[in-house]
Design a protein around this motif. Structure first.
Motif, short mmCIF file in Angstrom:
data_model
loop_
_atom_site.label_atom_id
_atom_site.label_comp_id
_atom_site.label_asym_id
_atom_site.label_seq_id
_atom_site.Cartn_x
_atom_site.Cartn_y
_atom_site.Cartn_z
N LYS A 161 -1.60 11.02 1.07
CA LYS A 161 -2.63 10.02 0.59
C LYS A 161 -3.74 10.81 1.33
O LYS A 161 -4.85 10.52 1.01
CB LYS A 161 -2.40 8.74 1.81
CG LYS A 161 -1.58 7.67 0.92
CD LYS A 161 -1.47 6.38 2.11
CE LYS A 161 -0.74 5.26 1.46
NZ LYS A 161 -1.44 4.18 0.94
N GLY B 244 10.39 8.35 6.80
CA GLY B 244 9.70 7.88 7.93
C GLY B 244 8.91 8.82 8.55
O GLY B 244 7.99 8.57 9.46
N ILE C 62 -2.66 5.57 -3.95
CA ILE C 62 -1.44 6.33 -3.56
C ILE C 62 -0.39 5.47 -3.01
O ILE C 62 -0.34 5.21 -1.95
CB ILE C 62 -1.46 7.66 -2.63
CG1 ILE C 62 -2.70 8.18 -2.96
CG2 ILE C 62 -0.28 8.61 -2.48
CD1 ILE C 62 -2.62 8.91 -4.38
N LEU C 63 0.63 5.20 -3.80
CA LEU C 63 1.83 4.44 -3.36
C LEU C 63 2.97 5.25 -3.39
O LEU C 63 3.05 6.28 -3.84
CB LEU C 63 2.03 3.47 -4.29
CG LEU C 63 1.17 2.22 -4.43
CD1 LEU C 63 1.47 1.10 -5.53
CD2 LEU C 63 0.42 1.60 -3.24
N SER C 64 4.10 4.88 -2.87
CA SER C 64 5.43 5.58 -2.58
C SER C 64 5.66 5.92 -3.97
O SER C 64 5.87 5.01 -4.73
CB SER C 64 6.37 5.01 -1.76
OG SER C 64 7.49 5.57 -2.12
N GLN D 295 4.05 10.30 -10.20
CA GLN D 295 2.66 9.46 -10.45
C GLN D 295 1.57 10.58 -10.64
O GLN D 295 1.39 11.48 -9.89
CB GLN D 295 2.52 8.71 -9.22
CG GLN D 295 3.43 7.56 -8.75
CD GLN D 295 3.14 6.40 -9.37
OE1 GLN D 295 2.59 6.23 -10.37
NE2 GLN D 295 3.49 5.15 -8.43
N LYS E 108 9.85 1.20 8.21
CA LYS E 108 11.02 2.29 7.96
C LYS E 108 10.94 3.17 9.18
O LYS E 108 12.01 3.53 9.56
CB LYS E 108 10.53 2.89 6.71
CG LYS E 108 11.66 3.91 6.31
CD LYS E 108 10.71 4.34 4.85
CE LYS E 108 9.52 5.48 5.11
NZ LYS E 108 9.02 5.63 3.91
N THR E 109 9.84 3.81 9.56
CA THR E 109 9.72 4.50 10.75
C THR E 109 10.28 4.21 12.02
O THR E 109 10.95 4.87 12.69
CB THR E 109 8.19 5.15 10.97
OG1 THR E 109 7.54 5.58 9.62
CG2 THR E 109 8.00 6.34 11.85
N GLU F 35 -5.89 4.08 -1.39
CA GLU F 35 -4.98 2.94 -1.73
C GLU F 35 -4.38 3.23 -3.10
O GLU F 35 -3.38 2.40 -3.41
CB GLU F 35 -5.88 1.85 -1.93
CG GLU F 35 -6.65 1.39 -0.70
CD GLU F 35 -7.84 2.13 -0.34
OE1 GLU F 35 -9.02 1.80 -1.04
OE2 GLU F 35 -7.93 2.63 0.43
N ASP G 163 8.18 12.38 -6.22
CA ASP G 163 9.13 12.13 -5.09
C ASP G 163 10.60 12.19 -5.67
O ASP G 163 11.09 11.60 -6.68
CB ASP G 163 8.96 10.70 -4.71
CG ASP G 163 9.77 10.44 -3.67
OD1 ASP G 163 10.72 11.18 -3.21
OD2 ASP G 163 9.50 9.40 -2.90
N THR H 135 8.51 6.79 -4.96
CA THR H 135 10.21 6.84 -5.09
C THR H 135 10.72 6.27 -6.25
O THR H 135 11.51 6.90 -7.08
CB THR H 135 10.71 6.04 -3.96
OG1 THR H 135 10.14 6.79 -2.64
CG2 THR H 135 12.26 6.02 -3.87
N ARG I 157 0.81 -1.11 0.01
CA ARG I 157 -0.05 -0.20 0.09
C ARG I 157 0.88 1.41 -0.04
O ARG I 157 0.46 2.43 -0.06
CB ARG I 157 -0.95 0.06 1.20
CG ARG I 157 -1.83 -0.96 1.28
CD ARG I 157 -2.90 -0.94 0.21
NE ARG I 157 -4.23 -1.66 0.51
CZ ARG I 157 -5.03 -1.27 0.99
NH1 ARG I 157 -5.49 -0.17 1.88
NH2 ARG I 157 -6.11 -2.28 1.13
N ASP I 158 1.94 0.94 0.21
CA ASP I 158 2.99 2.43 0.40
C ASP I 158 4.40 2.00 -0.44
O ASP I 158 4.57 2.10 -1.55
CB ASP I 158 3.00 2.78 1.64
CG ASP I 158 3.29 1.78 2.75
OD1 ASP I 158 4.13 0.91 2.81
OD2 ASP I 158 2.33 1.69 3.68
#
Lengths: 351, 171
Positions: B45, B37, B58-60, B67, A234-235, B56, B79, B62, A177-178
């Motif tokens: 998001k 982090g 929205i993903l990273s 995007q 990660k955090t 949902e 990013d 990087t 999701r991230d």
């Protein structure tokens, strides 16, 4: 208006077909020659990859503009290298395959335009390939795997679980999701001041570390059993480092081992659950993070004790390569399908 | 003009983002900074939710760097993490940063012209396990107006909590 359909002779014939694959979705320019006579049955005649680490190393990451300029310079030598290694001439090639997405648009365009030019000039069929489909089918380059199988694709840019039901039939069961898993490795390595590429460094350090030393969270996504989230860990690592910054023993090996164990736990749980639910016989592990020794070791042990077979391509086919692109195009080319020459690259192409 | 927000969870950070997102009118540049982090993607998001997108989606970014999303207004989620420095004229960034859409840029400080551009600065500071301080600073008149609208929301709801008063949830 009636359009007359031109008959295209299927590529399937007694003589095997030679496909030239081209991949340039991110940092690596790659070309391969694949020999095939039936879908999924292929021999890699050659596979050449030109990385750009030394160029991007100076910048601490990939610079897209540089990547595409570099691809322009390296794509032709890479193709020539693949042909030479395969011991064949361009004139013997029967079809061209190239990645058309997802990836960096500037990079994708270099490979795709080159493929289109070759297809046009040589009068050969062209097939555009989704990069993820390449990863999903990569295990078939070296193994016979019965379909359906479950594929866990883990790399720096992607982390997802797919059910591979057949050629061209893929069902996405879940994914991150991230952050991608590989991204989490790279960013945690950066947080710990370990350098690049993070995955390999953490893997090596973790061997000498105590996996239970740090309690790190195993995130789960509510209401989506096969989804994953790596931003929380990660955090958590960032906070652990901050707490220990004041003179305390930083224990980097233990932190690397604890972090890696948490990521592996998070990847394995939904993978095994999905394999059970969809009653597959085999789990395929693919993508650059498949190189992680702990992930390989634990997946092999836990999947096998649960009654599933595990296949993982060798490292050169786990990371970006053009052999998997040619393979992913082969079943369509063998059915005499081809893409038009105005095919466009798409940065966020869905599978 | 500055506004400082506090968040006690990823959920609250998202809720703040959503509030901000719902106030945007198009053409805004959101300049996100903060350590690995801190919750930049998490905040975006929320912004996406405020633009009627599903979080949902929205993903990273990087890996892909840029995007594009189609919500109430288009959202360009960018990013710059993988780039050491970059100029507006590179990567076709100009078209993304100065459009009628919303541009949310993580690691904005890596843009060479960062200091000169009108934007809404959003700095997220890691204060504890779940605690974050979100510092918003308007650079340019349109952004002052955005922050004023955001502050009016607090007046309307009577508290500086990220959730509308109807579903207020503290701590």
């Amino acid at each position: 208006m009636i359009r007359r359909r031109r008959r295209i002779q299927p590529l399937r014939r007694t003589k095997p077909v030679l496909i030239l694959g081209i991949e340039s979705s991110c940092d690596d320019a790659a070309a391969a020659v694949l020999e095939t006579h039936a879908p999924g049955q292929a021999t890699v005649r050659s596979s050449v990859v030109a990385g750009q680490d030394e160029i991007h190393g100076r910048f601490g990451g990939v610079v897209p503009e540089l990547a595409s300029r570099c691809h322009v310079r390296s794509i032709v030598p890479v193709i020539e290298g693949a042909l030479k290694l395969a011991g064949c001439e361009l004139a013997q090639i029967d079809a061209i395959a190239a990645t058309r997405g997802p990836g960096l648009v500037g990079s994708l365009l270099v490979g795709l335009m080159c493929a289109k030019g070759l297809a046009q000039a040589l009068g050969l069929p062209l097939a555009g390939v989704n990069h993820i489909e390449g990863h999903l089918l990569a295990p078939l380059l070296e193994h016979r795997v019965a379909m359906p199988f479950l594929a866990l694709v883990v790399s720096g840019g992607h982390t997802a679980l797919f059910l591979v039901e057949g050629f061209g039939r893929y069902r996405r069961l879940g994914g991150t999701r991230d952050d991608a898993a590989g991204e989490a490795f790279d960013k945690v390595a950066k947080l710990m001041g370990l350098g690049y590429p993070g995955g390999r460094i953490i893997d090596e350090m973790a061997r000498q570390g105590h996996r239970g030393r740090f309690k790190l969270p195993r995130a789960r996504v509510r209401g989506a059993r096969f989804d994953l989230s790596f931003s929380g860990i990660k955090t958590a690592v960032a906070l652990t480092l901050r707490d220990r910054a004041n003179g305390a023993d930083a224990a980097p090996h233990d932190l690397a081992a604890s972090f890696q164990e948490a990521v592996v736990d998070m990847l394995l749980k939904p993978t095994l659950a999905a394999a059970r639910e969809h009653e597959v016989a085999t789990i395929a592990l693919t993508g650059g993070v498949a190189a992680n020794s702990r992930l390989r070791q634990r997946l092999a042990a836990e999947a096998e004790s649960a009654g599933f077979g595990v296949v993982a391509p060798s490292l050169k086919y786990c990371t970006d390569n053009a052999a998997m692109i040619a393979l992913a195009a082969s079943y369509r080319l063998l059915r005499a399908e081809r893409d038009p020459l105005d095919l466009d690259a798409e940065a966020s192409l869905a599978l | 003009m500055d506004v400082i927000l506090h968040s006690n969870s990823a959920r609250e950070t998202k809720a703040w983002g959503r509030r901000l997102g719902s106030l945007l009118e198009g053409g805004e540049l959101l300049a996100l900074t903060g350590d690995l982090g801190a919750g930049k993607t998490c905040f975006v998001k929320g912004v996406a939710k405020g633009l009627s997108l599903r979080e949902e989606e929205i993903l990273s970014p990087t890996f892909t760097i840029i995007q594009e999303h189609r919500g109430r207004l288009p959202l360009y989620h960018i990013d710059l993490y993988r780039l050491e420095t970059v100029e507006v004229e590179e990567l076709g960034l100009r078209e993304y940063l100065f459009s009628a859409a919303i541009a949310a840029v993580e690691w904005f400080e890596r843009l060479r012209e960062a200091a000169e551009l009108d934007c809404l600065e959003i700095k997220i500071v890691l204060e504890g396990a779940n605690r974050r301080r979100i510092e918003l600073r308007a650079k340019g008149a349109p952004y002052v107006a955005v922050l004023e609208r955001l502050e009016q929301c607090f007046v309307a709801s009577g508290s500086q909590a990220p959730y509308p008063s109807s579903c207020a949830k503290i701590g």
